[in-house]
Motif scaffolding. Structure first.
Motif, PDB file in Angstrom:
ATOM      1  N   VAL A 157       0.851  -1.208   0.000  1.00 42.74           N
ATOM      2  CA  VAL A 157       0.000   0.000   0.000  1.00 42.74           C
ATOM      3  C   VAL A 157       0.881   1.251   0.000  1.00 42.74           C
ATOM      4  O   VAL A 157       0.645   2.204  -0.753  1.00 42.74           O
ATOM      5  CB  VAL A 157      -0.946   0.039   1.228  1.00 42.74           C
ATOM      6  CG1 VAL A 157      -1.861   1.261   1.154  1.00 42.74           C
ATOM      7  CG2 VAL A 157      -1.772  -1.241   1.324  1.00 42.74           C
ATOM      8  N   HIS A 158       1.904   1.199   0.830  1.00 40.90           N
ATOM      9  CA  HIS A 158       2.821   2.326   0.938  1.00 40.90           C
ATOM     10  C   HIS A 158       3.437   2.663  -0.428  1.00 40.90           C
ATOM     11  O   HIS A 158       3.506   3.821  -0.826  1.00 40.90           O
ATOM     12  CB  HIS A 158       3.911   1.918   1.934  1.00 40.90           C
ATOM     13  CG  HIS A 158       4.677   3.057   2.466  1.00 40.90           C
ATOM     14  ND1 HIS A 158       4.140   3.966   3.351  1.00 40.90           N
ATOM     15  CD2 HIS A 158       5.948   3.461   2.211  1.00 40.90           C
ATOM     16  CE1 HIS A 158       5.049   4.878   3.627  1.00 40.90           C
ATOM     17  NE2 HIS A 158       6.143   4.602   2.947  1.00 40.90           N
ATOM     18  N   ARG A 159       3.839   1.619  -1.151  1.00 40.02           N
ATOM     19  CA  ARG A 159       4.430   1.837  -2.483  1.00 40.02           C
ATOM     20  C   ARG A 159       3.421   2.457  -3.449  1.00 40.02           C
ATOM     21  O   ARG A 159       3.742   3.325  -4.238  1.00 40.02           O
ATOM     22  CB  ARG A 159       4.922   0.512  -3.085  1.00 40.02           C
ATOM     23  CG  ARG A 159       6.208  -0.018  -2.509  1.00 40.02           C
ATOM     24  CD  ARG A 159       6.897  -1.008  -3.461  1.00 40.02           C
ATOM     25  NE  ARG A 159       6.045  -2.052  -4.003  1.00 40.02           N
ATOM     26  CZ  ARG A 159       5.713  -3.175  -3.377  1.00 40.02           C
ATOM     27  NH1 ARG A 159       6.146  -3.393  -2.145  1.00 40.02           N
ATOM     28  NH2 ARG A 159       4.945  -4.080  -3.950  1.00 40.02           N
ATOM     29  N   MET A 160       2.180   1.973  -3.391  1.00 39.46           N
ATOM     30  CA  MET A 160       1.160   2.493  -4.315  1.00 39.46           C
ATOM     31  C   MET A 160       0.802   3.946  -3.976  1.00 39.46           C
ATOM     32  O   MET A 160       0.582   4.764  -4.874  1.00 39.46           O
ATOM     33  CB  MET A 160      -0.091   1.611  -4.280  1.00 39.46           C
ATOM     34  CG  MET A 160       0.122   0.226  -4.856  1.00 39.46           C
ATOM     35  SD  MET A 160       0.735   0.273  -6.582  1.00 39.46           S
ATOM     36  CE  MET A 160       2.443  -0.144  -6.354  1.00 39.46           C
ATOM     37  N   VAL A 161       0.759   4.241  -2.689  1.00 44.21           N
ATOM     38  CA  VAL A 161       0.516   5.635  -2.278  1.00 44.21           C
ATOM     39  C   VAL A 161       1.666   6.504  -2.785  1.00 44.21           C
ATOM     40  O   VAL A 161       1.454   7.623  -3.270  1.00 44.21           O
ATOM     41  CB  VAL A 161       0.356   5.713  -0.738  1.00 44.21           C
ATOM     42  CG1 VAL A 161       0.407   7.153  -0.247  1.00 44.21           C
ATOM     43  CG2 VAL A 161      -0.947   5.036  -0.303  1.00 44.21           C
ATOM     44  N   GLY A 162       2.874   5.965  -2.727  1.00 38.98           N
ATOM     45  CA  GLY A 162       4.047   6.686  -3.230  1.00 38.98           C
ATOM     46  C   GLY A 162       3.980   6.887  -4.733  1.00 38.98           C
ATOM     47  O   GLY A 162       4.340   7.950  -5.246  1.00 38.98           O
ATOM     48  N   ALA A 163       3.495   5.868  -5.448  1.00 39.15           N
ATOM     49  CA  ALA A 163       3.368   5.991  -6.904  1.00 39.15           C
ATOM     50  C   ALA A 163       2.371   7.100  -7.252  1.00 39.15           C
ATOM     51  O   ALA A 163       2.587   7.899  -8.167  1.00 39.15           O
ATOM     52  CB  ALA A 163       2.929   4.666  -7.510  1.00 39.15           C
ATOM     53  N   ALA A 164       1.274   7.153  -6.483  1.00 39.38           N
ATOM     54  CA  ALA A 164       0.285   8.220  -6.703  1.00 39.38           C
ATOM     55  C   ALA A 164       0.916   9.580  -6.398  1.00 39.38           C
ATOM     56  O   ALA A 164       0.775  10.540  -7.171  1.00 39.38           O
ATOM     57  CB  ALA A 164      -0.950   7.985  -5.833  1.00 39.38           C
ATOM     58  N   ALA A 165       1.643   9.636  -5.294  1.00 41.46           N
ATOM     59  CA  ALA A 165       2.261  10.908  -4.896  1.00 41.46           C
ATOM     60  C   ALA A 165       3.238  11.382  -5.968  1.00 41.46           C
ATOM     61  O   ALA A 165       3.359  12.586  -6.213  1.00 41.46           O
ATOM     62  CB  ALA A 165       2.969  10.743  -3.548  1.00 41.46           C
ATOM     63  N   GLY A 166       3.904  10.429  -6.635  1.00 39.04           N
ATOM     64  CA  GLY A 166       4.835  10.786  -7.704  1.00 39.04           C
ATOM     65  C   GLY A 166       4.140  11.504  -8.855  1.00 39.04           C
ATOM     66  O   GLY A 166       4.771  12.218  -9.629  1.00 39.04           O
ATOM     67  N   ALA A 214      -4.663  -0.240 -10.166  1.00 39.74           N
ATOM     68  CA  ALA A 214      -5.557  -0.289 -11.332  1.00 39.74           C
ATOM     69  C   ALA A 214      -5.961   1.124 -11.747  1.00 39.74           C
ATOM     70  O   ALA A 214      -6.003   1.453 -12.938  1.00 39.74           O
ATOM     71  CB  ALA A 214      -6.793  -1.126 -11.000  1.00 39.74           C
ATOM     72  N   GLY A 215      -6.270   1.958 -10.749  1.00 34.36           N
ATOM     73  CA  GLY A 215      -6.684   3.332 -11.035  1.00 34.36           C
ATOM     74  C   GLY A 215      -5.561   4.133 -11.673  1.00 34.36           C
ATOM     75  O   GLY A 215      -5.780   4.870 -12.642  1.00 34.36           O
ATOM     76  N   GLU A 226      -2.814   6.837 -16.181  1.00 31.37           N
ATOM     77  CA  GLU A 226      -1.683   7.003 -17.101  1.00 31.37           C
ATOM     78  C   GLU A 226      -2.102   6.778 -18.551  1.00 31.37           C
ATOM     79  O   GLU A 226      -1.544   7.377 -19.461  1.00 31.37           O
ATOM     80  CB  GLU A 226      -0.532   6.076 -16.685  1.00 31.37           C
ATOM     81  CG  GLU A 226       0.173   6.688 -15.493  1.00 31.37           C
ATOM     82  CD  GLU A 226       1.241   5.807 -14.854  1.00 31.37           C
ATOM     83  OE1 GLU A 226       1.198   4.583 -15.056  1.00 31.37           O
ATOM     84  OE2 GLU A 226       2.087   6.388 -14.142  1.00 31.37           O
ATOM     85  N   ASP A 227      -3.126   5.934 -18.754  1.00 27.61           N
ATOM     86  CA  ASP A 227      -3.627   5.691 -20.115  1.00 27.61           C
ATOM     87  C   ASP A 227      -4.709   6.706 -20.519  1.00 27.61           C
ATOM     88  O   ASP A 227      -5.294   6.590 -21.598  1.00 27.61           O
ATOM     89  CB  ASP A 227      -4.224   4.276 -20.221  1.00 27.61           C
ATOM     90  CG  ASP A 227      -3.144   3.204 -20.100  1.00 27.61           C
ATOM     91  OD1 ASP A 227      -1.952   3.548 -20.212  1.00 27.61           O
ATOM     92  OD2 ASP A 227      -3.494   2.027 -19.865  1.00 27.61           O
ATOM     93  N   ALA A 228      -4.987   7.664 -19.620  1.00 31.52           N
ATOM     94  CA  ALA A 228      -6.042   8.672 -19.870  1.00 31.52           C
ATOM     95  C   ALA A 228      -7.331   8.013 -20.364  1.00 31.52           C
ATOM     96  O   ALA A 228      -7.961   8.474 -21.323  1.00 31.52           O
ATOM     97  CB  ALA A 228      -5.541   9.733 -20.857  1.00 31.52           C
ATOM     98  N   LEU A 229      -7.737   6.944 -19.700  1.00 33.03           N
ATOM     99  CA  LEU A 229      -8.952   6.213 -20.104  1.00 33.03           C
ATOM    100  C   LEU A 229     -10.206   7.062 -19.900  1.00 33.03           C
ATOM    101  O   LEU A 229     -10.232   7.951 -19.052  1.00 33.03           O
ATOM    102  CB  LEU A 229      -9.111   4.942 -19.249  1.00 33.03           C
ATOM    103  CG  LEU A 229      -8.158   3.774 -19.449  1.00 33.03           C
ATOM    104  CD1 LEU A 229      -8.616   2.599 -18.600  1.00 33.03           C
ATOM    105  CD2 LEU A 229      -8.105   3.368 -20.916  1.00 33.03           C
TER     106      LEU A 229
END
Ligand code: GLU
Ligand code: MG
Length: 451
Positions: free
Chosen positions: A125-134, A360-361, A366-369
């Motif tokens: 979860v921490h990594r995914m939150v970090g990916a979002a923060a990026g 998933a979100g 990133e794909d601007a779906l």
């Protein structure tokens, strides 16, 4: 001492303040495994400052545990050799209000080399939150908790019935008092559809906090139930007939102070960014089903027209859509607009759910779906031809089906990493095998006391 351990030492010192005055003598350190079961080791309070930095040993075999405590037979994981370290999160150390003398803290799992363990669900979860923060993004999430104490106990009576508060009022009050004393922000509590079934929902928070809260809420309900002579079940289907227990998750995507689910030019006022994120969740839903509906028992609950959201579509306030969009009431919409994933249940590991939904979100982002057109009815009552034209399908109707989608999900494999992903797959496949050939009643019986 490294900077990281010095920081943990300072945080645990702060967290210890007031613990012995509150009568705490033992601290439960919990994690949730790939079978969705919360596991625990407990340590005396006095040892916590040392253990919060250096950890408590526990075997990696839990990566392969199934719901019945047998293990998945896989060469890659588990086995009797090796040890990991549980490191409690000092920031979440909580005095357990309904379990005198005890406190609780969720734990991260590390290797003995001090590196985060690749199978650790909280780190995911921490990594995914970090990916979002990026990407300049953050998320708010909240889990709903439904449970059943069975028919014949308190809260027997009509669905959502006021009358059911007459004999369950004191019980529910104890649940809410304990949660409130533990700092959990309760939004609402009510008798659910089935006799003896209830629901409590809590305020949105950061994704890791929301998953931790889901664990704490469940433990608190269980403990208060026990004090009332009741046994709470959070199983997807606690009785062979009737409606099951969902584990719906609400989420909103934010850029700074702006809720991207509101005030935009997209459908129902979403911003294009919010829409792309939800479209990513919708795209991955069949694979996410293996994460959020992970037990063979989950598929006994996933029935149409029971508000379990078994169709892959979205719709404004549509309780039969897997993705229900909530615009929120006038005046509070900017704060409260969110989406609810309705298909998930509480056999799921909430950390895996939180991390996977974000993954998933973000892939959708990133794909601007774009989202397909919303669906504003119960798909089960709609013309099948129309559903087909619009590409609205049932979510997987059996675990094996969902696992097949999970296996093919590049997005989730990449996000979890091979270790976590393969361990999860192994456990899901083994549980599918474990329940093969069992009747509905046998599956319910084998799971109702496990979650
Ligand atoms: N109990 C239903 C489920 O299994 C949900 C009812 C509700 O929407 O609150 O998901
Ligand atoms: Mg409900």
């Amino acid at each position: 001492m490294t900077a990281r351990t010095a920081d943990r030492a300072a945080r645990v010192d702060r967290a210890m303040a007031g613990m012995s005055e509150a009568g705490v003598r033992l601290v439960a350190l919990s994690w949730v495994d790939n079978a969705g079961i919360g596991r625990v080791k407990a340590v005396p309070l006095g040892r916590l400052p040392r253990l919060a930095v250096h950890g408590v040993g526990m075997s990696p075999v839990f990566d392969t545990f199934l719901v019945d405590d047998s293990t998945a037979r896989t060469g890659g994981f588990g086995g009797p050799v090796g040890d990991l370290l549980l490191l409690p999160d000092p920031d979440r150390l909580t005095v357990l209000a309904a379990q005198p003398g005890w406190a609780w803290a969720p734990a991260d799992r590390y290797g003995q080399d001090g590196e985060p363990y690749p199978g650790c669900h909280r780190s995911f979860v921490h990594r995914m939150v970090g990916a979002a923060a990026g990407l300049g993004l953050s998320l708010r999430m909240g889990f709903e908790t439904e449970w059943s104490v069975g028919p014949g106990g308190p809260g027997d009576g009509p669905a959502y019935g006021l009358a059911r508060l007459a004999d369950s009022g004191a019980y529910l009050l104890d649940v809410v008092d304990a949660l409130t004393a533990q700092g959990v922000d309760v939004l609402q509590i009510h008798p659910e559809y089935e006799p003896g079934q209830f629901e409590v929902s809590t305020a949105a928070e950061d994704p890791l906090g929301a998953a931790d809260t889901a664990v704490l809420v469940r433990h608190t309900v269980r403990t208060v139930s026990h004090a009332h002579g009741l046994r709470a079940s959070f199983a997807p289907l606690p009785e062979p007939t009737g409606i099951g227990n969902g584990g719906h998750v609400h989420l909103s995507l934010w850029r700074g102070e702006q809720n991207l689910m509101h005030g935009g030019t997209g459908p129902r006022g979403m911003t294009p960014e919010g829409e792309a994120f939800l479209a990513g969740v919708l795209r991955s839903l069949p694979a996410l089903t293996a994460v959020g509906c992970p037990s063979p028992a989950s598929y006994l609950r996933l029935a149409p027209s029971t508000w379990a959201g078994v169709y892959r579509c979205w719709g404004w306030e549509n309780r039969e859509a897997a993705l229900r969009f909530v615009t929120g009431p006038v005046g509070e919409a900017a704060e409260r607009a969110n989406a609810e994933v309705k298909c998930f249940d509480q056999a799921a590991n909430p950390y895996l759910v939180a991390g996977s939904v974000i993954a998933a979100g973000l892939a959708g982002y990133e794909d601007a779906l774009r989202l397909p057109a919303e669906f504003t009815d119960d798909p089960a009552r709609a013309d099948p031809g129309e559903l087909q034209r619009r590409g609205i399908v049932r979510l997987p109707a059996a675990l094996a089906d969902a696992v097949r989608h999970l296996k093919g999900s590049v997005v989730l494999r990449k996000a979890m990493g091979d270790h976590l992903f393969d361990a999860l797959l192994a456990v899901r496949e083994a549980e599918d095998g474990l329940f093969a050939g069992r009747s509905r009643a046998e599956t319910v019986e084998a799971t109702r006391r496990r979650y």
